[in-house]
Design a protein around this motif. Sequence first.
Motif, PDB file in Angstrom:
ATOM      1  N   LEU A   1      36.795  43.203  46.575  1.00  0.00           N
ATOM      2  CA  LEU A   1      36.355  43.580  47.054  1.00  0.00           C
ATOM      3  C   LEU A   1      36.810  45.118  46.684  1.00  0.00           C
ATOM      4  O   LEU A   1      38.568  45.276  46.175  1.00  0.00           O
ATOM      5  N   SER A   2      35.788  46.295  46.227  1.00  0.00           N
ATOM      6  CA  SER A   2      36.635  47.050  45.619  1.00  0.00           C
ATOM      7  C   SER A   2      35.011  48.426  45.932  1.00  0.00           C
ATOM      8  O   SER A   2      33.653  48.134  46.024  1.00  0.00           O
ATOM      9  N   GLY A   3      35.425  49.786  45.471  1.00  0.00           N
ATOM     10  CA  GLY A   3      34.868  50.403  46.437  1.00  0.00           C
ATOM     11  C   GLY A   3      35.235  50.883  47.798  1.00  0.00           C
ATOM     12  O   GLY A   3      36.785  50.863  48.023  1.00  0.00           O
ATOM     13  N   ILE A   4      34.972  52.101  48.198  1.00  0.00           N
ATOM     14  CA  ILE A   4      34.927  52.513  49.704  1.00  0.00           C
ATOM     15  C   ILE A   4      34.032  51.859  50.597  1.00  0.00           C
ATOM     16  O   ILE A   4      32.708  51.537  50.291  1.00  0.00           O
ATOM     17  N   TYR A   5      34.281  51.259  51.878  1.00  0.00           N
ATOM     18  CA  TYR A   5      33.749  51.208  52.880  1.00  0.00           C
ATOM     19  C   TYR A   5      33.851  52.096  53.652  1.00  0.00           C
ATOM     20  O   TYR A   5      35.607  52.302  54.279  1.00  0.00           O
TER      21      TYR A   5
ATOM     22  N   MET B   1      47.091  56.166  45.688  1.00  0.00           N
ATOM     23  CA  MET B   1      46.772  54.497  46.131  1.00  0.00           C
ATOM     24  C   MET B   1      45.940  54.121  45.026  1.00  0.00           C
ATOM     25  O   MET B   1      46.574  53.366  44.658  1.00  0.00           O
ATOM     26  N   LEU B   2      45.332  54.447  44.984  1.00  0.00           N
ATOM     27  CA  LEU B   2      44.027  54.521  43.422  1.00  0.00           C
ATOM     28  C   LEU B   2      44.824  54.722  42.236  1.00  0.00           C
ATOM     29  O   LEU B   2      45.399  53.993  41.419  1.00  0.00           O
ATOM     30  N   ALA B   3      46.338  55.738  41.989  1.00  0.00           N
ATOM     31  CA  ALA B   3      46.674  56.104  41.022  1.00  0.00           C
ATOM     32  C   ALA B   3      47.418  54.350  41.066  1.00  0.00           C
ATOM     33  O   ALA B   3      47.910  54.772  39.618  1.00  0.00           O
ATOM     34  N   LEU B   4      47.775  54.021  42.125  1.00  0.00           N
ATOM     35  CA  LEU B   4      48.834  53.266  41.706  1.00  0.00           C
ATOM     36  C   LEU B   4      47.902  51.719  41.446  1.00  0.00           C
ATOM     37  O   LEU B   4      48.623  51.102  40.945  1.00  0.00           O
ATOM     38  N   GLY B   5      47.306  51.379  41.923  1.00  0.00           N
ATOM     39  CA  GLY B   5      46.131  50.664  41.553  1.00  0.00           C
ATOM     40  C   GLY B   5      45.250  50.070  42.871  1.00  0.00           C
ATOM     41  O   GLY B   5      44.220  48.882  42.272  1.00  0.00           O
ATOM     42  N   ALA B   6      45.095  50.649  43.584  1.00  0.00           N
ATOM     43  CA  ALA B   6      44.486  50.248  44.913  1.00  0.00           C
ATOM     44  C   ALA B   6      42.690  50.220  44.083  1.00  0.00           C
ATOM     45  O   ALA B   6      42.740  50.958  43.611  1.00  0.00           O
ATOM     46  N   SER B   7      42.342  48.661  44.789  1.00  0.00           N
ATOM     47  CA  SER B   7      41.035  48.819  44.236  1.00  0.00           C
ATOM     48  C   SER B   7      39.729  49.432  45.028  1.00  0.00           C
ATOM     49  O   SER B   7      38.624  49.868  45.081  1.00  0.00           O
ATOM     50  N   GLY B   8      40.544  50.689  46.431  1.00  0.00           N
ATOM     51  CA  GLY B   8      39.040  51.617  46.768  1.00  0.00           C
ATOM     52  C   GLY B   8      39.926  52.008  48.452  1.00  0.00           C
ATOM     53  O   GLY B   8      40.914  51.633  48.451  1.00  0.00           O
ATOM     54  N   GLY B   9      39.269  52.165  49.191  1.00  0.00           N
ATOM     55  CA  GLY B   9      39.884  52.126  50.733  1.00  0.00           C
ATOM     56  C   GLY B   9      38.154  51.655  51.809  1.00  0.00           C
ATOM     57  O   GLY B   9      37.296  51.893  50.978  1.00  0.00           O
TER      58      GLY B   9
ATOM     59  N   MET C   1      35.849  59.256  43.845  1.00  0.00           N
ATOM     60  CA  MET C   1      37.122  59.347  43.582  1.00  0.00           C
ATOM     61  C   MET C   1      38.091  57.798  43.423  1.00  0.00           C
ATOM     62  O   MET C   1      38.525  57.444  42.452  1.00  0.00           O
ATOM     63  N   ALA C   2      37.068  56.975  43.768  1.00  0.00           N
ATOM     64  CA  ALA C   2      37.050  55.759  43.585  1.00  0.00           C
ATOM     65  C   ALA C   2      36.598  54.906  42.379  1.00  0.00           C
ATOM     66  O   ALA C   2      37.725  53.874  41.452  1.00  0.00           O
ATOM     67  N   ALA C   3      35.939  55.998  42.043  1.00  0.00           N
ATOM     68  CA  ALA C   3      35.127  55.328  40.993  1.00  0.00           C
ATOM     69  C   ALA C   3      35.856  55.425  39.292  1.00  0.00           C
ATOM     70  O   ALA C   3      36.530  54.807  38.309  1.00  0.00           O
ATOM     71  N   SER C   4      36.850  56.941  40.098  1.00  0.00           N
ATOM     72  CA  SER C   4      37.587  57.508  38.417  1.00  0.00           C
ATOM     73  C   SER C   4      38.119  58.569  39.379  1.00  0.00           C
ATOM     74  O   SER C   4      37.978  59.556  39.629  1.00  0.00           O
ATOM     75  N   TRP C   5      39.474  57.859  38.846  1.00  0.00           N
ATOM     76  CA  TRP C   5      40.522  59.102  39.588  1.00  0.00           C
ATOM     77  C   TRP C   5      40.274  60.394  39.316  1.00  0.00           C
ATOM     78  O   TRP C   5      40.568  60.974  38.222  1.00  0.00           O
TER      79      TRP C   5
END
Length: 269
Positions: free
Chosen positions: A2-6, A183-191, A206-210
């Motif tokens: 799972l990745s990206g924005i939900y 969280m994205l900067a640390l490696g989260a796959s989305g939110g 934002m999720a695609a390119s921090w």
Amino acid sequence: MLSGIYVPLITPFDDSGAVAHAALEKLAASVLDQGAAGLVALGTTGEPSTLSAAERRSVVRICREVAASYDAQLIVGDLDLTDGATAALVTVPAFVRPGERGVIAHFEHLAARSEVPLVIYHIPYRTGQPLTAGVLRRLGEHPMIAGVKYATGAVDQDAVSLLGNPPSGFSVLTGDDLYLSPMLALGASGGILASAHLRTASFVSMAASWDRALGHRLAAMSATLFAEPNPTVIKGVLHAKGLIPTPDVRLPLVPATSASVSHALELLE
């Protein structure tokens, strides 16, 4: 994975207090048009505890049909309504505080019986049960546990540890809107983010390119949207923008004040 924005969709109500099905369908399509990876039906933002069984089924049906038409993912917050879903969002049992061994046994029990993979909703300030990175890592090794919605109210040491060495194929999705950027900067796959009802495309970008500057702007917007209990301000803003028929919520929630809605609208503009 799972990745990206939900987007955990609100449940709009009409003037009679009934679920506004057409508004829900339009809102679901709108966030997917703007690039959201998927929808979450019957998350906390959708006020599921106030919905009847029939209303819950209708909400899931609409979200399933819209998601299918976009070939998008659907996460459902009800293990009994997962037909056609990608995954089920399940919380740590609230109030019981069964300890980490009990939590592991509980989720392994659910995973063994679920027809779809699980996403653990880790939100200790609501459930009263904190979990370590080690526990989440162990649960993430289960083939039917796909990820975690991480919402501890902080970017804490367990988040750093988990994101530094997650199980293979295990998704860490931030559930704290204000902390998407770090969280994205640390490696989260989305939110899974209620704020993404608004400016969905910016959250997707934002999720695609921090982007640190964009992250600060979105965090400021999220802060105004959570100035009162979720989803009251979000509903107030969506109503003010003509996207849902009323700003109404169901008790024990009460509508947001005009000051909070106005503040959010000013920041959006």
